[in-house]
Design a protein around this motif. Structure first.
Motif, PDB file in Angstrom:
ATOM      1  N   ALA A  61       1.015  -1.118  -0.009  1.00  0.00           N
ATOM      2  CA  ALA A  61      -0.058   0.165  -0.074  1.00  0.00           C
ATOM      3  C   ALA A  61       0.869   1.190   0.131  1.00  0.00           C
ATOM      4  O   ALA A  61       0.399   2.362  -0.410  1.00  0.00           O
ATOM      5  CB  ALA A  61      -0.851   0.071   1.118  1.00  0.00           C
ATOM      6  N   GLU A  62       2.033   1.147   0.813  1.00  0.00           N
ATOM      7  CA  GLU A  62       2.969   2.489   0.911  1.00  0.00           C
ATOM      8  C   GLU A  62       3.389   2.736  -0.667  1.00  0.00           C
ATOM      9  O   GLU A  62       3.524   3.996  -0.827  1.00  0.00           O
ATOM     10  CB  GLU A  62       3.893   1.781   1.613  1.00  0.00           C
ATOM     11  CG  GLU A  62       4.950   3.215   1.943  1.00  0.00           C
ATOM     12  CD  GLU A  62       6.014   3.160   2.856  1.00  0.00           C
ATOM     13  OE1 GLU A  62       6.841   3.862   3.253  1.00  0.00           O
ATOM     14  OE2 GLU A  62       6.431   1.851   3.237  1.00  0.00           O
ATOM     15  N   PHE A  63       3.583   1.711  -1.513  1.00  0.00           N
ATOM     16  CA  PHE A  63       3.958   2.170  -2.875  1.00  0.00           C
ATOM     17  C   PHE A  63       2.985   3.087  -3.565  1.00  0.00           C
ATOM     18  O   PHE A  63       3.242   4.108  -4.100  1.00  0.00           O
ATOM     19  CB  PHE A  63       4.052   0.954  -3.737  1.00  0.00           C
ATOM     20  CG  PHE A  63       4.319   1.122  -5.133  1.00  0.00           C
ATOM     21  CD1 PHE A  63       5.591   1.520  -5.747  1.00  0.00           C
ATOM     22  CD2 PHE A  63       3.296   0.644  -6.087  1.00  0.00           C
ATOM     23  CE1 PHE A  63       5.813   1.993  -7.122  1.00  0.00           C
ATOM     24  CE2 PHE A  63       3.526   0.964  -7.542  1.00  0.00           C
ATOM     25  CZ  PHE A  63       4.586   1.557  -7.809  1.00  0.00           C
ATOM     26  N   PHE A  64       1.917   2.707  -3.379  1.00  0.00           N
ATOM     27  CA  PHE A  64       0.711   3.573  -3.980  1.00  0.00           C
ATOM     28  C   PHE A  64       0.579   5.179  -3.169  1.00  0.00           C
ATOM     29  O   PHE A  64       0.350   6.010  -3.691  1.00  0.00           O
ATOM     30  CB  PHE A  64      -0.623   2.817  -4.089  1.00  0.00           C
ATOM     31  CG  PHE A  64      -0.647   1.719  -5.078  1.00  0.00           C
ATOM     32  CD1 PHE A  64      -0.423   1.967  -6.479  1.00  0.00           C
ATOM     33  CD2 PHE A  64      -0.179   0.431  -4.711  1.00  0.00           C
ATOM     34  CE1 PHE A  64      -0.551   0.791  -7.300  1.00  0.00           C
ATOM     35  CE2 PHE A  64      -0.064  -0.489  -5.373  1.00  0.00           C
ATOM     36  CZ  PHE A  64      -0.261  -0.370  -6.918  1.00  0.00           C
ATOM     37  N   LEU A  65       0.651   4.856  -2.010  1.00  0.00           N
ATOM     38  CA  LEU A  65       0.665   5.988  -1.245  1.00  0.00           C
ATOM     39  C   LEU A  65       1.994   7.051  -1.616  1.00  0.00           C
ATOM     40  O   LEU A  65       1.597   8.220  -1.662  1.00  0.00           O
ATOM     41  CB  LEU A  65       0.771   5.626   0.352  1.00  0.00           C
ATOM     42  CG  LEU A  65       1.092   6.858   1.328  1.00  0.00           C
ATOM     43  CD1 LEU A  65      -0.119   6.686   2.450  1.00  0.00           C
ATOM     44  CD2 LEU A  65       2.219   6.390   1.960  1.00  0.00           C
TER      45      LEU A  65
END
Length: 192
Positions: free
Chosen positions: A174-178
């Motif tokens: 999720a951090e990648f997209f965030l």
């Protein structure tokens, strides 16, 4: 050098790339908005590789990932907007204080985890009502302070008893997209 050191810390703890890199950049005189922009642009690559690796080896919970994705991205964009609108000299002491607190928090969580390795926690239900505010806060503090997604989100979920591998993998994915949302917001608001 800041990137190598930050990624070494992140690899050892599973978090803290942003906190470490941003602290090192600000200590060398880089203004807060420029430091957090640089950190988020570089994190696009580090989180992309990390998230994909976790996904490929099966450390992934699709439900948790989806519940973190949108609120985390909204928080990240809101934080980027706030940082871009405030004078760096006014913001620097607050961001420095936040980074110090987050560093102590990370060390405390790592020590506590080490001390409680044998304790078994009962997993709690992953509900959107509980995950969304956590993701929103994690995304916001990550953009404002240049780091904090992992220390806030991962440690809270692990503290609630979620399975470590799937939690860390889902949070990293999720951090990648965030990070893309945050880096894009910073690029549009203050430039590269």
């Amino acid at each position: 050098a800041a990137g190598v050191l930050a990624q070494t810390v992140d690899g050892a703890l599973g978090m803290a790339y942003g906190v470490t890199a941003n602290s090192l950049l600000m200590a060398n005189g880089v203004p807060p908005a420029a430091a957090t922009t640089a950190v988020h642009l570089s994190e696009v690559f580090t989180t992309g590789f990390s998230g994909f690796s976790h996904y490929r080896v099966g450390n992934f919970n699709r439900t948790l990932f989806l519940r973190l994705l949108i609120p985390g991205s909204i928080g990240a964009v809101a934080g980027a907007y706030l940082v871009s609108q405030i004078d760096g000299k006014l913001l620097k002491p607050w961001v420095s204080g936040y980074l110090l607190i987050m560093g102590v928090f990370i060390l405390f969580k790592a020590w506590r985890s080490y001390q409680q390795k044998t304790a078994k926690a009962t997993p709690k239900e992953v509900t959107a009502a509980k995950i969304a505010p956590l993701a929103l806060l994690g995304g916001f503090v990550d953009s404002v302070g240049g780091g904090g997604w992992g220390p806030v989100v991962t440690t809270t979920l692990l503290g609630r008893g979620h399975a470590p591998k799937a939690t860390i993998g889902s949070v990293n994915a999720a951090e990648f997209f965030l990070t893309i949302a945050s880096a894009t917001a910073f690029a549009l608001l203050i430039g590269f």
